[in-house]
Write an enzyme that holds these catalytic residues in place. Sequence first.
Site, PDB file in Angstrom:
ATOM      1  N   GLU A  55       0.432  -1.478  -0.316  1.00 18.11           N
ATOM      2  CA  GLU A  55       0.050  -0.077   0.089  1.00 18.11           C
ATOM      3  C   GLU A  55       0.804   0.887   0.117  1.00 18.11           C
ATOM      4  O   GLU A  55       0.316   2.115  -0.301  1.00 18.11           O
ATOM      5  CB  GLU A  55      -0.669   0.046   1.213  1.00 18.11           C
ATOM      6  CG  GLU A  55      -1.500  -0.791   1.313  1.00 18.11           C
ATOM      7  CD  GLU A  55      -1.862  -2.243   1.692  1.00 18.11           C
ATOM      8  OE1 GLU A  55      -0.832  -2.446   1.972  1.00 18.11           O
ATOM      9  OE2 GLU A  55      -2.290  -3.350   2.039  1.00 18.11           O
ATOM     10  N   PHE A 117     -10.925  -7.285  14.386  1.00 17.82           N
ATOM     11  CA  PHE A 117     -10.218  -7.991  14.256  1.00 17.82           C
ATOM     12  C   PHE A 117      -9.459  -6.648  12.488  1.00 17.82           C
ATOM     13  O   PHE A 117     -10.845  -6.251  11.622  1.00 17.82           O
ATOM     14  CB  PHE A 117     -10.098  -9.153  13.115  1.00 17.82           C
ATOM     15  CG  PHE A 117      -9.424  -9.608  11.718  1.00 17.82           C
ATOM     16  CD1 PHE A 117      -8.147 -10.188  12.003  1.00 17.82           C
ATOM     17  CD2 PHE A 117      -9.860  -9.599  10.438  1.00 17.82           C
ATOM     18  CE1 PHE A 117      -7.369 -10.584  10.859  1.00 17.82           C
ATOM     19  CE2 PHE A 117      -8.675 -10.082   9.687  1.00 17.82           C
ATOM     20  CZ  PHE A 117      -7.845 -10.433  10.103  1.00 17.82           C
ATOM     21  N   GLN A 118      -9.129  -6.199  12.708  1.00 16.19           N
ATOM     22  CA  GLN A 118      -8.024  -5.436  11.546  1.00 16.19           C
ATOM     23  C   GLN A 118      -8.415  -4.098  11.750  1.00 16.19           C
ATOM     24  O   GLN A 118      -8.616  -2.987  10.535  1.00 16.19           O
ATOM     25  CB  GLN A 118      -8.374  -5.860   9.614  1.00 16.19           C
ATOM     26  CG  GLN A 118      -7.214  -7.199   9.946  1.00 16.19           C
ATOM     27  CD  GLN A 118      -7.152  -7.784   8.201  1.00 16.19           C
ATOM     28  OE1 GLN A 118      -7.778  -7.216   7.471  1.00 16.19           O
ATOM     29  NE2 GLN A 118      -5.823  -8.344   7.658  1.00 16.19           N
ATOM     30  N   LYS A 167     -17.407  -0.786   6.922  1.00 12.14           N
ATOM     31  CA  LYS A 167     -18.035  -2.097   5.968  1.00 12.14           C
ATOM     32  C   LYS A 167     -19.056  -2.012   5.013  1.00 12.14           C
ATOM     33  O   LYS A 167     -20.065  -2.031   4.412  1.00 12.14           O
ATOM     34  CB  LYS A 167     -17.789  -3.145   5.933  1.00 12.14           C
ATOM     35  CG  LYS A 167     -17.886  -4.335   5.114  1.00 12.14           C
ATOM     36  CD  LYS A 167     -16.771  -5.533   5.464  1.00 12.14           C
ATOM     37  CE  LYS A 167     -16.735  -7.074   4.417  1.00 12.14           C
ATOM     38  NZ  LYS A 167     -16.504  -7.866   4.496  1.00 12.14           N
ATOM     39  N   MET A 480      24.280   8.478   1.805  1.00 14.19           N
ATOM     40  CA  MET A 480      24.245  10.028   2.302  1.00 14.19           C
ATOM     41  C   MET A 480      24.505   9.799   3.755  1.00 14.19           C
ATOM     42  O   MET A 480      25.246  11.009   3.911  1.00 14.19           O
ATOM     43  CB  MET A 480      22.441  10.415   1.413  1.00 14.19           C
ATOM     44  CG  MET A 480      22.770  12.033   2.006  1.00 14.19           C
ATOM     45  SD  MET A 480      23.661  13.146   1.484  1.00 14.19           S
ATOM     46  CE  MET A 480      22.975  14.161   0.130  1.00 14.19           C
TER      47      MET A 480
HETATM   48  C1  LIG Z   1      12.192   5.660   5.218  1.00 17.89           C
HETATM   49  C2  LIG Z   1      13.726   6.385   4.847  1.00 17.89           C
HETATM   50  N1  LIG Z   1      14.621   5.897   6.167  1.00 17.89           N
HETATM   51  C3  LIG Z   1      15.944   6.016   6.452  1.00 17.89           C
HETATM   52  C4  LIG Z   1      16.414   7.526   5.780  1.00 17.89           C
HETATM   53  C5  LIG Z   1      17.356   8.212   5.800  1.00 17.89           C
HETATM   54  N2  LIG Z   1      18.940   8.984   5.379  1.00 17.89           N
HETATM   55  C6  LIG Z   1      18.394   9.291   4.261  1.00 17.89           C
HETATM   56  S1  LIG Z   1      19.364   9.288   2.580  1.00 17.89           S
HETATM   57  C7  LIG Z   1      19.703   7.866   2.928  1.00 17.89           C
HETATM   58  C8  LIG Z   1      20.760   6.851   2.000  1.00 17.89           C
HETATM   59  C9  LIG Z   1      19.895   6.624   0.890  1.00 17.89           C
HETATM   60  O1  LIG Z   1      20.759   5.271   0.399  1.00 17.89           O
HETATM   61  P1  LIG Z   1      20.645   4.986  -1.681  1.00 17.89           P
HETATM   62  O2  LIG Z   1      19.351   4.310  -0.817  1.00 17.89           O
HETATM   63  O3  LIG Z   1      21.489   3.710  -1.046  1.00 17.89           O
HETATM   64  O4  LIG Z   1      21.360   6.043  -1.624  1.00 17.89           O
HETATM   65  P2  LIG Z   1      22.469   7.310  -1.931  1.00 17.89           P
HETATM   66  O5  LIG Z   1      22.330   8.088  -0.578  1.00 17.89           O
HETATM   67  O6  LIG Z   1      23.829   5.852  -1.665  1.00 17.89           O
HETATM   68  O7  LIG Z   1      22.333   7.516  -3.456  1.00 17.89           O
HETATM   69  C10 LIG Z   1      19.465   7.330   5.279  1.00 17.89           C
HETATM   70  C11 LIG Z   1      19.310   6.075   4.785  1.00 17.89           C
HETATM   71  C12 LIG Z   1      15.242   7.952   5.035  1.00 17.89           C
HETATM   72  N3  LIG Z   1      15.298   9.354   4.925  1.00 17.89           N
HETATM   73  N4  LIG Z   1      14.006   7.972   4.535  1.00 17.89           N
END
Ligand SMILES: Cc1ncc(C[n+]2csc(CCOP(=O)(O)OP(=O)(O)O)c2C)c(N)n1
Length: 568
Positions: A55, A117-118, A167, A480
């Site tokens: 979803e 439920f749910q 529902k 990042m």
């Molecule tokens: C749902 C979620 N969890 C954690 C983060 C924190 N976060 C921001 S950028 C990042 C790393 C992203 O890594 P990747 O997808 O390999 O992309 P890259 O930065 O290497 O291009 C994280 C963990 C986030 N923004 N969103």
Amino acid sequence: MEEKTRVSGAEALLLSLIREKVDTIFGYPGGAIMPMYDKMYDKHDLLNHILVRHEQGAAHAAQAYAQVTGKPGVCFATSGPGATNLMTGITNANLDSIPVVFITAQVPSGLLGTDAFQETDMISLSMPVTKWNYQITSAEKIPEAVAKAFYFAKSGRPGPVLLDITKDAQIQEFDFHYKRIKSIRSYNPKPTLDKNQVQQALDMMSQSKKPLLLAGHGILIANARDELMEFVDKTKIPTAVTLLGKSVIDEEHPCFVGMLGMHGNYAPNKLTNEADLIIAAGMRFDDRVTGDISRYAPNAKIIHVDIDKAELNKNVKADLAIHADIKDFLQQIVPAQYYTCNSEWRQEFKRLNEMEKEKVIAPELYPENGHLRAGEVISKVSQLTKREAIVVTDVGQNQMMAARYYGFKNPNTLITSGGLGTMGFGLPAAVGAQVGKPDKTVVLFTGDGGFQMTAQELGTVVQYQLPVKIIIFNNNFLGMVRQWQNLFNDKRYAQTTMPTPDFPMMAKSFGIESKWVRERDQLDNTIEEMFSHEGPYLLEVSIEKEANVFPMIYPGKAVDEIVLHEDQ
Ligand SMILES: Cc1ncc(C[n+]2csc(CCOP(=O)(O)OP(=O)(O)O)c2C)c(N)n1
């Protein structure tokens, strides 16, 4: 007087959607929502349902669909886990002001409050992240609630709304008739522009030697790009954009000076603090844009135009706060103004941007050796697609690099998670964008981490034969976060290394054409092959593992402390 027809609540919901000109729904079935899916079985010629794999994917897809079509997205989920799986997508749409009508099913009204439920209280859960939400426990309430939902979602500052339908309300029968809503008492989405404020803005402009226009997402939402361009062409004011404001101006326009914010361009960030006038148009001074707010734009008078009163004087105190639809404001100010910005001020942007070109952009785009770099891949894609593609990104370095290096031209061609920064947004958003614009090239840039968060939507891509071009930048890192660990935590790479699956093998298992590029000499041919392929295509590119995105405003620093590289 409209004729009444006796129908069930479920059918009434679908008829109401059709009356709102909905033809596409993203969703996933389950027990509580079965009556609606059963009625949909007979309406497949009018309502195209895209069955996602989770979803969250439906929510992101519906949002991207809304962004590329300009129509509200519609998303269905069943009660309980189906509904809670929407929460990230609802929040994402809320922070980025995207109109999406979420429909969740609920347990029968007689069971409400019994931990049935749910059963999940979606009204409480979604309250802070929707523009409006409402629980429907009797069928006859459905038409009016749907009409309100669409009106709230689209009007003023757009945003997500949620209807939670029990529902029994889906099963009950009643006499259906539908009336679209054009106003709601004590909700005034369209402010009246105070013409005196237009004159005040003109006066402030006439005294400015160093003006800077900050163009945000609000321009795209208000469909005011033409008016903005008229304003820019007439005034020649240097124009910077926010991340979500990308694509409000052709980046080859001579007045375009770059992107604001943490990984934006050097000149607009540096010169924000020299400007004597800032005209903030449909943007909200997000902390990623302002850096240390106490040292933001100290020399500037600020004109802030926004349709949402709550944004005015929220983060940055405005000298002239204009509560207006930006389109109205621009339509009034364009014919009235006679101001032209001096060319020396524009030259200052040029000079600083040249420094960035030499120190950051050239090494990124034309590396002589070493591993592949994201920038050179994006630049190649930009050339091949003639800057005409719809670019979707995930979150992280891939997102910042795509924003920096694609070179946007047409409105609404960057679909990215701005406010929430939701990893996993990319692939399902690419699905929604391609469904919304089947004839456009849709390119997804994603990281290896974010891709793995919603990779199951490859199934949706295949089921509907969506020809999205997926580019995974694989650095085997949560890039990042690793960049921050590198810069601020002494290279202590805590939990950011990540082995990845064989992505091309994964794609092929779904029936998607795929290749893995490791060397520079394979790049051009493979990208060309990807774009000449008619169906979906997944390209994994191994990039320099420890590349950092620069320029950067370090956390807590002022915008003019932006650095071009880490030794600066
Ligand atoms: C749902 C979620 N969890 C954690 C983060 C924190 N976060 C921001 S950028 C990042 C790393 C992203 O890594 P990747 O997808 O390999 O992309 P890259 O930065 O290497 O291009 C994280 C963990 C986030 N923004 N969103």
